[in-house]
Design a protein around this motif. Structure first.
Motif, mmCIF file in Angstrom:
data_model
loop_
_atom_site.group_PDB
_atom_site.id
_atom_site.type_symbol
_atom_site.label_atom_id
_atom_site.label_comp_id
_atom_site.label_asym_id
_atom_site.label_seq_id
_atom_site.Cartn_x
_atom_site.Cartn_y
_atom_site.Cartn_z
ATOM 1 N N ASN A 183 -47.488 56.846 47.369
ATOM 2 C CA ASN A 183 -48.192 56.425 46.154
ATOM 3 C C ASN A 183 -47.850 57.320 44.962
ATOM 4 N N GLY A 184 -46.559 57.645 44.846
ATOM 5 C CA GLY A 184 -46.083 58.421 43.715
ATOM 6 C C GLY A 184 -46.187 59.928 43.875
ATOM 7 N N GLN A 185 -46.806 60.395 44.943
ATOM 8 C CA GLN A 185 -46.927 61.846 45.158
ATOM 9 C C GLN A 185 -45.571 62.428 45.550
ATOM 10 N N SER A 186 -45.248 63.582 45.027
ATOM 11 C CA SER A 186 -43.964 64.207 45.337
ATOM 12 C C SER A 186 -43.976 64.789 46.746
ATOM 13 N N LEU A 187 -42.795 64.988 47.319
ATOM 14 C CA LEU A 187 -42.692 65.625 48.626
ATOM 15 C C LEU A 187 -43.235 67.052 48.555
ATOM 16 N N ALA A 188 -43.038 67.702 47.422
ATOM 17 C CA ALA A 188 -43.518 69.078 47.261
ATOM 18 C C ALA A 188 -45.033 69.154 47.421
ATOM 19 N N ILE A 189 -45.752 68.272 46.761
ATOM 20 C CA ILE A 189 -47.213 68.294 46.841
ATOM 21 C C ILE A 189 -47.687 67.786 48.203
ATOM 22 N N ALA A 190 -47.009 66.793 48.744
ATOM 23 C CA ALA A 190 -47.386 66.256 50.059
ATOM 24 C C ALA A 190 -47.159 67.271 51.170
ATOM 25 N N SER A 191 -46.301 68.255 50.934
ATOM 26 C CA SER A 191 -45.906 69.193 51.985
ATOM 27 C C SER A 191 -47.051 70.051 52.504
ATOM 28 N N THR A 192 -48.099 70.232 51.734
ATOM 29 C CA THR A 192 -49.203 71.108 52.149
ATOM 30 C C THR A 192 -50.399 70.340 52.723
ATOM 31 N N TRP A 193 -50.260 69.039 52.867
ATOM 32 C CA TRP A 193 -51.376 68.220 53.361
ATOM 33 C C TRP A 193 -51.866 68.690 54.726
ATOM 34 N N MET A 194 -50.941 69.078 55.618
ATOM 35 C CA MET A 194 -51.358 69.489 56.960
ATOM 36 C C MET A 194 -52.145 70.792 56.950
ATOM 37 N N ASP A 195 -51.981 71.587 55.921
ATOM 38 C CA ASP A 195 -52.840 72.767 55.768
ATOM 39 C C ASP A 195 -54.206 72.377 55.205
ATOM 40 N N GLU A 196 -54.204 71.415 54.305
ATOM 41 C CA GLU A 196 -55.448 71.005 53.647
ATOM 42 C C GLU A 196 -56.420 70.342 54.619
ATOM 43 N N ILE A 197 -55.906 69.657 55.638
ATOM 44 C CA ILE A 197 -56.793 68.946 56.573
ATOM 45 C C ILE A 197 -57.407 69.869 57.626
ATOM 46 N N ARG A 198 -57.122 71.147 57.549
ATOM 47 C CA ARG A 198 -57.749 72.095 58.470
ATOM 48 C C ARG A 198 -59.275 72.059 58.361
ATOM 49 N N SER A 199 -59.766 71.701 57.202
ATOM 50 C CA SER A 199 -61.220 71.675 56.980
ATOM 51 C C SER A 199 -61.862 70.387 57.475
ATOM 52 N N ASP A 200 -61.059 69.459 57.961
ATOM 53 C CA ASP A 200 -61.562 68.167 58.417
ATOM 54 C C ASP A 200 -61.451 68.112 59.936
ATOM 55 N N SER A 201 -62.577 68.140 60.618
ATOM 56 C CA SER A 201 -62.575 68.161 62.084
ATOM 57 C C SER A 201 -61.913 66.927 62.697
ATOM 58 N N THR A 202 -61.796 65.867 61.908
ATOM 59 C CA THR A 202 -61.122 64.657 62.388
ATOM 60 C C THR A 202 -59.696 64.963 62.823
ATOM 61 N N TYR A 203 -59.099 65.979 62.205
ATOM 62 C CA TYR A 203 -57.703 66.296 62.479
ATOM 63 C C TYR A 203 -57.537 67.546 63.347
ATOM 64 N N ASP A 204 -58.585 67.958 64.033
ATOM 65 C CA ASP A 204 -58.478 69.148 64.879
ATOM 66 C C ASP A 204 -57.387 69.008 65.939
ATOM 67 N N TYR A 205 -57.108 67.784 66.349
ATOM 68 C CA TYR A 205 -56.105 67.557 67.391
ATOM 69 C C TYR A 205 -54.692 67.958 66.952
ATOM 70 N N THR A 206 -54.490 68.170 65.658
ATOM 71 C CA THR A 206 -53.158 68.529 65.162
ATOM 72 C C THR A 206 -52.926 70.037 65.107
ATOM 73 N N ALA A 207 -53.924 70.838 65.443
ATOM 74 C CA ALA A 207 -53.856 72.291 65.214
ATOM 75 C C ALA A 207 -52.660 72.946 65.887
ATOM 76 N N ASP A 208 -52.318 72.517 67.115
ATOM 77 C CA ASP A 208 -51.246 73.163 67.860
ATOM 78 C C ASP A 208 -49.870 72.581 67.553
ATOM 79 N N TRP A 209 -49.804 71.626 66.661
ATOM 80 C CA TRP A 209 -48.522 70.986 66.359
ATOM 81 C C TRP A 209 -47.632 71.820 65.450
ATOM 82 N N HIS A 210 -48.166 72.909 64.915
ATOM 83 C CA HIS A 210 -47.414 73.710 63.938
ATOM 84 C C HIS A 210 -46.442 74.692 64.577
ATOM 85 N N TRP A 211 -46.490 74.878 65.876
ATOM 86 C CA TRP A 211 -45.728 75.950 66.504
ATOM 87 C C TRP A 211 -45.308 75.563 67.918
#
Length: 253
Positions: free
Chosen positions: A49-77
């Protein structure tokens, strides 16, 4: 019982660490956009929706505060001990960065997703390709990817993971666009070679930097450490951006 204990240790071995911090991730996204072909660029503009890749790149850090996405925590490493291949390593039952990148690429190529699901997977891919290029996100399983290696960074308490995530980058005082623009442009041979490599190749490259990364002496780091190893940070950010563009061109180009 022993195997269950190993899996438990692997699950706890990192906690959470977001590779590169905002500046590094956004620099990688900025670089990738410069190497997208026209069709991929158009498709990604629609999906995000027009968002740049640069700004979209930090989304996975931003969702740390949303328990809905807790299942993704170990995907970073991922944990791959010295002398092992990924295939030989004990797998985290909650997933890892290699498995997740490979799966998301397959899912996006299937063209089965639309709307929010597709946008979220693209944002995950952007972030995780950055993560796997940070050497400490391919850990040896002993110190939570350097988080437990306490050091002094210019007389301030820090840890080795943070030094590579952000301390060396932040000390340049560059914005993400300035950082990205300061990186060397790849040669045609580099461009081809980097984009023809596999996700597992990227992980093994990160493993290959362990000797340099852990060259911390008494743990008082600063100008000397940065002088010797900041070029690795720069190289990995550039490679991540080039490879991200290659994957997105393959999927959407």
């Amino acid at each position: 019982m022993k195997k269950l204990l190993i899996l438990f240790v692997l699950t706890l071995s990192y906690g959470y660490a977001g590779a590169w911090g905002q500046t590094g991730h956004r620099a990688t996204g900025w670089i990738a956009e410069k190497y997208l072909n026209k069709k991929a660029k158009k498709e990604l503009d629609r999906i995000l929706n027009g968002q740049s890749l640069a700004i979209a790149s930090t989304w996975m850090d931003e969702i740390r505060s949303d328990s809905t996405y807790d299942y993704t925590a170990d995907w970073h490493w991922v944990t791959i001990q010295d002398g092992q291949t990924y295939e030989q390593s004990t797998k985290n039952p909650k997933g890892d960065v290699i498995q997740t990148i490979e799966r998301i690429i397959t899912e996006l190529k299937s063209k089965k997703f639309t709307g929010k699901e597709e946008a979220e997977r693209v944002k995950m891919l952007i972030h995780l390709i950055g993560d796997i290029h940070q050497p400490l996100h391919v850990g040896g399983g002993n110190d939570r990817g350097g988080n437990d290696v306490k050091i002094m960074w210019f007389r301030v308490d820090s840890n080795l993971h943070r030094v590579w995530d952000s301390d060396m980058i932040d000390d340049t005082k560059l914005s993400y666009t300035e950082l990205a623009q300061s990186l060397d442009k790849p040669t045609p041979a580099q461009l081809t070679g980097w984009q023809n490599s596999s996700v597992r190749d990227w992980a093994y490259e990160s493993m290959g930097y362990r000797k340099q990364v852990y060259d911390v002496g008494a743990g008082k780091l600063g100008y000397g450490y940065s002088y010797k190893y900041y070029h690795v940070v720069r190289d990995r950010l550039l490679q991540a951006g080039i490879r991200l563009a290659g994957i997105l061109n393959e999927i959407y180009g």
